[in-house]
Design a protein around this motif. Structure first.
Motif, mmCIF file in Angstrom:
data_model
loop_
_atom_site.group_PDB
_atom_site.id
_atom_site.type_symbol
_atom_site.label_atom_id
_atom_site.label_comp_id
_atom_site.label_asym_id
_atom_site.label_seq_id
_atom_site.Cartn_x
_atom_site.Cartn_y
_atom_site.Cartn_z
ATOM 1 N N LEU A 170 0.733 -1.379 0.143
ATOM 2 C CA LEU A 170 0.142 0.071 -0.166
ATOM 3 C C LEU A 170 0.705 1.174 -0.315
ATOM 4 C CD1 LEU A 170 -3.488 -0.887 2.538
ATOM 5 C CD2 LEU A 170 -3.125 -1.048 -0.506
ATOM 6 N N LEU A 171 2.008 1.100 0.584
ATOM 7 C CA LEU A 171 2.917 1.919 0.611
ATOM 8 C C LEU A 171 3.063 2.454 -1.065
ATOM 9 C CD1 LEU A 171 4.546 4.400 2.333
ATOM 10 C CD2 LEU A 171 6.329 2.259 2.962
ATOM 11 N N GLU A 172 4.043 1.264 -1.537
ATOM 12 C CA GLU A 172 4.044 0.842 -2.774
ATOM 13 C C GLU A 172 2.977 1.903 -3.431
ATOM 14 O OE1 GLU A 172 7.409 -2.623 -2.083
ATOM 15 O OE2 GLU A 172 5.421 -2.338 -3.038
ATOM 16 N N LEU A 173 2.230 1.616 -3.726
ATOM 17 C CA LEU A 173 0.933 1.806 -4.315
ATOM 18 C C LEU A 173 0.771 3.797 -4.317
ATOM 19 C CD1 LEU A 173 -1.502 1.454 -5.528
ATOM 20 C CD2 LEU A 173 -2.780 1.007 -3.817
ATOM 21 N N ASP A 174 1.042 4.230 -3.241
ATOM 22 C CA ASP A 174 0.514 5.204 -2.640
ATOM 23 C C ASP A 174 1.740 6.177 -3.480
ATOM 24 O OD1 ASP A 174 -0.523 8.011 -1.630
ATOM 25 O OD2 ASP A 174 0.476 7.708 0.582
ATOM 26 N N LEU A 175 2.866 5.782 -3.182
ATOM 27 C CA LEU A 175 4.234 6.611 -4.179
ATOM 28 C C LEU A 175 3.643 6.108 -5.774
ATOM 29 C CD1 LEU A 175 6.849 7.381 -4.174
ATOM 30 C CD2 LEU A 175 8.105 4.871 -4.771
ATOM 31 N N LEU A 176 3.458 5.660 -6.071
ATOM 32 C CA LEU A 176 3.077 5.383 -7.320
ATOM 33 C C LEU A 176 2.117 6.161 -7.770
ATOM 34 C CD1 LEU A 176 3.159 1.466 -8.275
ATOM 35 C CD2 LEU A 176 4.501 2.507 -8.846
ATOM 36 N N MET A 177 1.417 6.187 -7.174
ATOM 37 C CA MET A 177 -0.084 7.440 -7.390
ATOM 38 C C MET A 177 0.762 8.698 -7.812
ATOM 39 S SD MET A 177 -3.558 5.688 -6.060
ATOM 40 C CE MET A 177 -3.570 5.783 -3.880
ATOM 41 N N THR A 178 0.993 8.913 -6.231
ATOM 42 C CA THR A 178 1.288 10.538 -6.249
ATOM 43 C C THR A 178 2.308 10.878 -7.709
ATOM 44 O OG1 THR A 178 2.134 10.345 -3.318
ATOM 45 C CG2 THR A 178 2.752 12.532 -5.029
ATOM 46 N N GLU A 179 3.180 9.842 -8.359
ATOM 47 C CA GLU A 179 3.811 10.029 -8.970
ATOM 48 C C GLU A 179 3.182 10.597 -10.239
ATOM 49 O OE1 GLU A 179 8.024 7.133 -7.585
ATOM 50 O OE2 GLU A 179 6.336 6.416 -9.817
ATOM 51 N N TYR A 180 2.690 9.693 -10.301
ATOM 52 C CA TYR A 180 0.980 9.831 -11.049
ATOM 53 C C TYR A 180 0.464 10.624 -11.483
ATOM 54 C CZ TYR A 180 -2.778 8.810 -14.623
ATOM 55 O OH TYR A 180 -4.437 9.376 -15.134
ATOM 56 N N TYR A 181 0.325 11.896 -10.178
ATOM 57 C CA TYR A 181 -0.400 13.018 -9.768
ATOM 58 C C TYR A 181 0.756 14.571 -10.596
ATOM 59 C CZ TYR A 181 -2.712 16.669 -7.748
ATOM 60 O OH TYR A 181 -3.334 17.905 -7.634
ATOM 61 N N ALA A 182 1.862 13.891 -10.078
ATOM 62 C CA ALA A 182 3.241 14.289 -10.068
ATOM 63 C C ALA A 182 3.560 14.684 -12.057
ATOM 64 C CB ALA A 182 4.031 14.361 -9.430
ATOM 65 N N LEU A 183 3.095 13.781 -12.460
ATOM 66 C CA LEU A 183 3.779 13.190 -14.036
ATOM 67 C C LEU A 183 2.272 13.946 -14.607
ATOM 68 C CD1 LEU A 183 4.868 10.003 -14.094
ATOM 69 C CD2 LEU A 183 5.859 12.163 -14.604
ATOM 70 N N TRP A 184 1.068 13.582 -14.263
ATOM 71 C CA TRP A 184 0.201 14.571 -15.086
ATOM 72 C C TRP A 184 0.564 16.799 -14.515
ATOM 73 C CZ3 TRP A 184 -3.901 17.680 -11.816
ATOM 74 C CH2 TRP A 184 -4.997 18.378 -12.992
#
Lengths: 189, 189
Positions: free
Chosen positions: B121-135
């Motif tokens: 879940l920690l990894e998932l949170d990181l991936l989602m935040t990366e995704y938002y930053a790329l957006w």
DNA sequence: AGTGGAATTTGATATAAGTCAAATAATCTT
DNA sequence: AAGATTATTTGACTTATATCAAATTCCACT
């Protein structure tokens, strides 16, 4: 406030256990760059994170022949091309020293593996990414609501060292203003 | 490409172990909102993440009396005020249903605790935040290099459903264009 | 179906900021 | 130090987009 996020990172860094810190150190080496030298070129895969120890650098991309500066890096800042780094695909961006730089270079692959071993590092990565996203939001806010003069004035207030140390061309590009207009704004103040 | 990042999230989601998935589910409940109702108001602390099950929502802030729409949410999108959510401080932003919405609401505190138990879940949170930053980077790119017409045309190409489902006022604000200018751009095409 | 209110379009005008071109000023090089 | 390059400023002009105002179109509701 982006500053609150930064202090969260620093706290987290302070509480990192010795092993994790040592492990990162082993995946890191110091490298020096001359003025105008590239830490990363477009087309390369960003296989390292670059933390500025001393000097000044910038990130930019080419948009029909013109360089668009997207970020400026000073001591302690971490420079990566996020898209290239996170997806390990060819970079669209360049990272370039605009003053001679000493840089602490951490290998991507090694850091990925360390994040699996040390939860603290995974958390750190999340905090840093959150911080970057908040910074991007703040920047977007400026483009969304402020005119050229307001953006320059805010920069002058929040990052006066930018104005001292960065050539006008890069500053103008970073602010999304033409060189001539920025020059006139400065004359007017 | 932001899409590559999204598929990374989906893969990660698919490989999440059963316990973690169940744990999130327990911290989550479904809530319905009427048209124009707020999922979050400025001044409140964003104590939940909101995933849209059906309907449409937007995020906006007030800038001297004017609403500036910063994000539009459709099915499966996750809406939070990042600053308020990550720092648990009062939000500057509103999140509002612009069509009746069914929303999957996940408690912040519970999710924080679960991230400690389940590395996935920690990894998932990181991936989602990366995704938002790329957006955010992609959006900043648009403000940095494209004029009003180009921004609208790109939206039309990449998110045609926005144009169908979102009132012009919100679209204009989201694109950083005045209502009148956007109307003229549309007439011209 | 008719009416009130909101959303969108159209018109006229003002203005911020871009572009092209040239002139200075600052800096680097040998 | 002189010349050569590069960076910055200034000038003239054009253009995109905002603003204010009014007209129209679209919808929701009784």
């Amino acid at each position: 406030m982006v500053e609150n996020s930064l202090s969260k990172i620093q706290q987290h860094l302070a509480s990192l256990d010795e092993k994790a810190r040592e492990a990162i150190e082993n995946a890191t080496h110091i490298k020096k760059y001359q003025k105008n030298e590239y830490l990363l070129q477009a087309g390369e895969i960003c296989k390292s994170g670059f933390q500025i120890v001393s000097g000044v650098a910038r990130k930019f991309y080419l948009n029909d022949g013109k360089e668009i500066t997207t970020e400026l890096f000073f001591t302690d800042d971490i420079a990566v091309s996020l898209e290239s780094y996170t997806l390990q695909q060819p970079s669209k961006e360049f990272i370039q020293a605009i003053e001679p730089c000493t840089v602490s270079v951490t290998n991507y692959q090694a850091f990925q593996e360390l994040k699996q071993k040390h939860k603290g590092l995974l958390e750190l990565d999340l905090l840093m990414t959150e911080y970057y996203a908040l910074w991007l939001e703040a920047r977007l806010f400026q483009f969304h609501t402020m005119d050229a003069t307001q953006r320059y004035m805010l920069l002058l207030k929040q990052q006066p060292h930018f104005v001292q140390q960065i050539p006008l061309t890069y500053l103008a590009s970073y602010l999304g203003i033409s060189l001539e207009t920025l020059s006139r704004i400065r004359a007017r103040i």
